[in-house]
Design a protein around this motif. Structure first.
Motif, PDB file in Angstrom:
ATOM      1  N   GLU A  90       0.850  -1.093   0.032  1.00 55.62           N
ATOM      2  CA  GLU A  90       0.036   0.050  -0.022  1.00 55.62           C
ATOM      3  C   GLU A  90       0.782   1.221   0.044  1.00 55.62           C
ATOM      4  O   GLU A  90       1.850   1.097   0.752  1.00 55.62           O
ATOM      5  CB  GLU A  90      -0.953   0.004   1.206  1.00 55.62           C
ATOM      6  CG  GLU A  90      -2.117  -1.068   1.223  1.00 55.62           C
ATOM      7  CD  GLU A  90      -2.889  -1.049   2.424  1.00 55.62           C
ATOM      8  OE1 GLU A  90      -2.686  -0.100   3.393  1.00 55.62           O
ATOM      9  OE2 GLU A  90      -3.511  -1.999   2.581  1.00 55.62           O
TER      10      GLU A  90
ATOM     11  N   TRP B  51      -4.375   6.686  -1.108  1.00 58.19           N
ATOM     12  CA  TRP B  51      -3.942   5.465  -0.876  1.00 58.19           C
ATOM     13  C   TRP B  51      -4.314   4.298  -1.676  1.00 58.19           C
ATOM     14  O   TRP B  51      -5.468   4.366  -2.318  1.00 58.19           O
ATOM     15  CB  TRP B  51      -4.283   5.111   0.571  1.00 58.19           C
ATOM     16  CG  TRP B  51      -3.430   5.673   1.671  1.00 58.19           C
ATOM     17  CD1 TRP B  51      -3.747   6.760   2.351  1.00 58.19           C
ATOM     18  CD2 TRP B  51      -2.308   5.368   2.176  1.00 58.19           C
ATOM     19  NE1 TRP B  51      -3.070   7.104   3.403  1.00 58.19           N
ATOM     20  CE2 TRP B  51      -1.902   6.210   3.235  1.00 58.19           C
ATOM     21  CE3 TRP B  51      -1.333   4.458   1.794  1.00 58.19           C
ATOM     22  CZ2 TRP B  51      -0.745   6.008   3.927  1.00 58.19           C
ATOM     23  CZ3 TRP B  51      -0.248   4.128   2.433  1.00 58.19           C
ATOM     24  CH2 TRP B  51       0.114   5.141   3.393  1.00 58.19           C
TER      25      TRP B  51
ATOM     26  N   ASP C 255      -3.852   0.013  -3.041  1.00 57.43           N
ATOM     27  CA  ASP C 255      -3.454  -1.166  -2.746  1.00 57.43           C
ATOM     28  C   ASP C 255      -3.080  -1.802  -4.138  1.00 57.43           C
ATOM     29  O   ASP C 255      -3.918  -2.022  -4.982  1.00 57.43           O
ATOM     30  CB  ASP C 255      -4.775  -1.947  -2.129  1.00 57.43           C
ATOM     31  CG  ASP C 255      -4.413  -3.364  -1.812  1.00 57.43           C
ATOM     32  OD1 ASP C 255      -3.092  -3.612  -1.943  1.00 57.43           O
ATOM     33  OD2 ASP C 255      -5.407  -3.972  -1.364  1.00 57.43           O
TER      34      ASP C 255
ATOM     35  N   CYS D  26      -4.170  -2.421  -9.414  1.00 57.22           N
ATOM     36  CA  CYS D  26      -4.101  -1.268  -8.228  1.00 57.22           C
ATOM     37  C   CYS D  26      -5.616  -0.847  -8.064  1.00 57.22           C
ATOM     38  O   CYS D  26      -6.267  -0.718  -9.034  1.00 57.22           O
ATOM     39  CB  CYS D  26      -3.371  -0.173  -8.504  1.00 57.22           C
ATOM     40  SG  CYS D  26      -1.435  -0.618  -8.856  1.00 57.22           S
TER      41      CYS D  26
ATOM     42  N   ARG E  29      -8.794   3.184   4.117  1.00 56.85           N
ATOM     43  CA  ARG E  29      -7.997   3.737   4.969  1.00 56.85           C
ATOM     44  C   ARG E  29      -8.607   4.775   5.818  1.00 56.85           C
ATOM     45  O   ARG E  29      -8.125   4.548   7.165  1.00 56.85           O
ATOM     46  CB  ARG E  29      -6.840   4.191   4.183  1.00 56.85           C
ATOM     47  CG  ARG E  29      -5.970   3.306   3.434  1.00 56.85           C
ATOM     48  CD  ARG E  29      -5.077   2.637   4.258  1.00 56.85           C
ATOM     49  NE  ARG E  29      -4.099   3.565   4.889  1.00 56.85           N
ATOM     50  CZ  ARG E  29      -2.894   3.056   5.306  1.00 56.85           C
ATOM     51  NH1 ARG E  29      -2.295   1.834   5.009  1.00 56.85           N
ATOM     52  NH2 ARG E  29      -2.088   3.753   5.905  1.00 56.85           N
TER      53      ARG E  29
ATOM     54  N   SER F 199       2.247  -4.740   5.426  1.00 59.84           N
ATOM     55  CA  SER F 199       1.593  -3.768   5.144  1.00 59.84           C
ATOM     56  C   SER F 199       0.142  -3.783   5.864  1.00 59.84           C
ATOM     57  O   SER F 199      -0.680  -2.786   6.060  1.00 59.84           O
ATOM     58  CB  SER F 199       0.804  -3.943   3.618  1.00 59.84           C
ATOM     59  OG  SER F 199       0.148  -5.412   3.304  1.00 59.84           O
TER      60      SER F 199
END
Length: 527
Positions: free
Chosen positions: A243, A255, A257, A277, A284, A475
């Motif tokens: 992340e 953010w 992932d 992604c 978050r 992460s």
């Protein structure tokens, strides 16, 4: 992606020579619904409840396509596609799946599929995909009708147009339609392609992102960690997940992932990586709120049951300490003015000093356990670490851990609750000590360090000589219950909540020579 086409336009296209769509799906209600939609759009439709039923009477038309469910009992979609290829069916195949993923799409495209559609499917999406497939089908039909010399030159033309890394236009077209951001790198770690959602998100063109250009959008504080994860897993040919914050087209950081998996050619040679992604910024923020609430729960829990522990703790230790101090005072009176050796007076003075220091440590521990609302004040981070070192030094010696501190030479003034910050440092240091327990005696080391960074932040780090943190957990190590070792599993999550409440950031990495490093930064006063 092509613009949506009105129903009348589709009907007009199909009026003269309607194409045949072969629908293969074991879900009867889905078959009926799709067949009705396609017939309304002007197509001729054939439905099959299994792959074997289709293969028993394979398609004979030259214009059409196959809608093929990827997961079916007996023969799955990939098996059916392979057999259709064996019997020479040239119709394009559109896979249908309720378990869509990048890996699934890549597998299907490599096997020769024209597209992969994820259920549930919008009408416009389905019709656009079918029309693209039919256009390719018609193009192949026209190609076959040309002269033999033209047919022989076609493969060379297609091959020369293929992008580097084994990608082709069909792959790119499918990946451009994916609902996630996708990147592809070559065997030299350099990125060779990004899909449309990635370019839309970053607001940059393909040339700007190629090679290492994409890294310009990674947040400075995440860059080193991101690069370490990418390079280490790339060299080991292992999947990874990380992340980080990526700059969006509006210049804000979000953010992300990011999951990467190795790519291999059919002959087994390594081609590079493909990654997907997703934007998890809202997730978050939700997790941050959860951590704040867990912090509140932790505080309330401490206030509910730790008061009794603190009282018992203080009573059991303060009683003998009080007796020791009383005896020391009596002894000092006895030797005062006497001819007792100087060494005796120094010993009594040392005992008094150590007893008072022990009493001070107990008071700090009581305050830690009974802490209520935070008392924000100016404190020196060096003092916090020094106190924790004094608390843990006897325990470290007892379990055979060499504990060192490397404080900053200058004051590191921050605004925080000293007791809460002590809790964070204490928790991280205890975790570091626990991590060394598998080391042989004499090799167990924990180092706490403070320093100023970027002229605006104070940084604390604690490193150990343990086995490190599994890469797949890095992460999520600060998520609730992710680091449970026989305790509540909330220690690191609570620590992150405290650090972030004071405007800081906390993270963990692995050392090249083994062991882990936990670090946090806090804003310096006056910076």
């Amino acid at each position: 992606m092509a613009q949506a086409v009105s129903r009348s336009a589709w009907v007009n296209k199909m009026t003269i020579t309607p194409a045949t769509i072969y629908v293969v799906d074991d879900d009867s209600s889905f078959r009926v619904a799709i067949a009705r939609l396609l017939r309304t759009a002007g197509y001729r439709v054939m439905v099959y409840e299994s792959g074997r039923q289709l293969l028993a009477n394979p398609p004979r038309t030259e214009t059409g396509c196959v809608l093929l469910d990827m997961r079916m009992p007996d023969l799955d979609g990939l098996d059916v596609q392979e057999r259709l290829n064996e019997i020479g069916s040239g119709l394009p195949i559109l896979f249908l799946t309720g378990h869509g993923s990048v890996e699934t799409s890549v597998q299907a495209i490599k096997a020769g599929a024209d597209d992969v559609l994820t259920k549930p499917i919008l009408k416009s999406t389905l019709l656009e995909a079918i029309e693209r497939a039919l256009a390719r089908c018609r193009g192949r039909t026209e190609q076959r009708s040309k002269s033999t010399s033209q047919i022989r030159t076609a493969p060379a033309t297609r091959s020369s147009a293929e992008p580097a890394g084994g990608l082709d236009a069909r792959f790119a077209e499918v990946m451009d339609a994916a609902p996630v951001m996708i990147w592809v790198s070559g065997p030299d770690k350099q990125c060779i392609w990004f899909n449309r959602p990635w370019l839309t998100f970053t607001g940059r063109d393909m040339q700007q992102e190629l090679g290492n250009g994409w890294s310009e959008g990674v947040h400075q504080e995440d860059f080193d960690r991101c690069l370490e994860t990418y390079v280490s897993h790339f060299d080991a040919r292992k999947e990874f997940r990380m992340e980080y914050r990526l700059r969006r087209h509006d210049r804000t950081y979000r953010w992300i992932d990011d999951t990467g998996i190795p790519r291999y050619a059919r002959d087994g040679s390594f081609l590079g990586y493909i990654g997907s992604c997703t934007d998890i910024h809202e997730y978050r923020e939700t997790q941050s709120e959860l951590r704040r609430r867990l912090l509140e729960i932790s505080r309330l829990t401490r206030r509910a049951d730790a008061a009794a522990i603190a009282s018992l703790f203080a009573h059991e230790l303060n009683q003998p300490l009080a007796a020791i101090l009383s005896n020391i005072e009596s002894a000092e009176l006895d030797v005062e003015g006497s001819s007792a050796p100087v060494g005796v007076k120094e010993i009594l003075s040392d005992i008094r000093r150590d007893s008072l220091r022990a009493s001070q440590i107990i008071r700090h521990m009581q305050k830690l356990l009974r802490s209520g609302e935070p008392e924000i004040q100016k404190i020196d981070l060096n003092d916090v670490v020094g106190l924790v070192h004094e608390i843990l030094k006897p325990h470290a010696a007892e379990v055979g851990v060499e504990m060192k501190t490397h404080p900053s030479q200058s004051m590191l003034a921050v605004r925080a609750d000293p007791t809460w910050l002590q809790q964070v440092v204490l928790n991280l240091a205890l975790n570091a000590m626990d991590a060394t327990m598998k080391d042989r005696p004499g090799q167990r080391r924990v180092v706490m360090e403070t320093r100023q960074v970027d002229q605006s932040k104070a940084r604390f780090s604690v490193s150990d000589t343990g086995t490190g943190i599994p890469a797949h957990r890095l992460s999520s190590i600060f998520e609730p219950f992710a680091s449970k070792r026989g305790g509540s599993g909330l220690g690191l999550s609570t620590s992150r909540g405290i650090v972030e409440a004071f405007g800081g950031r906390i993270w963990a990495t692995n050392k090249a020579g083994g062991g882990a490093v936990f670090q946090f930064t806090l804003p310096l006063l006056g910076a």
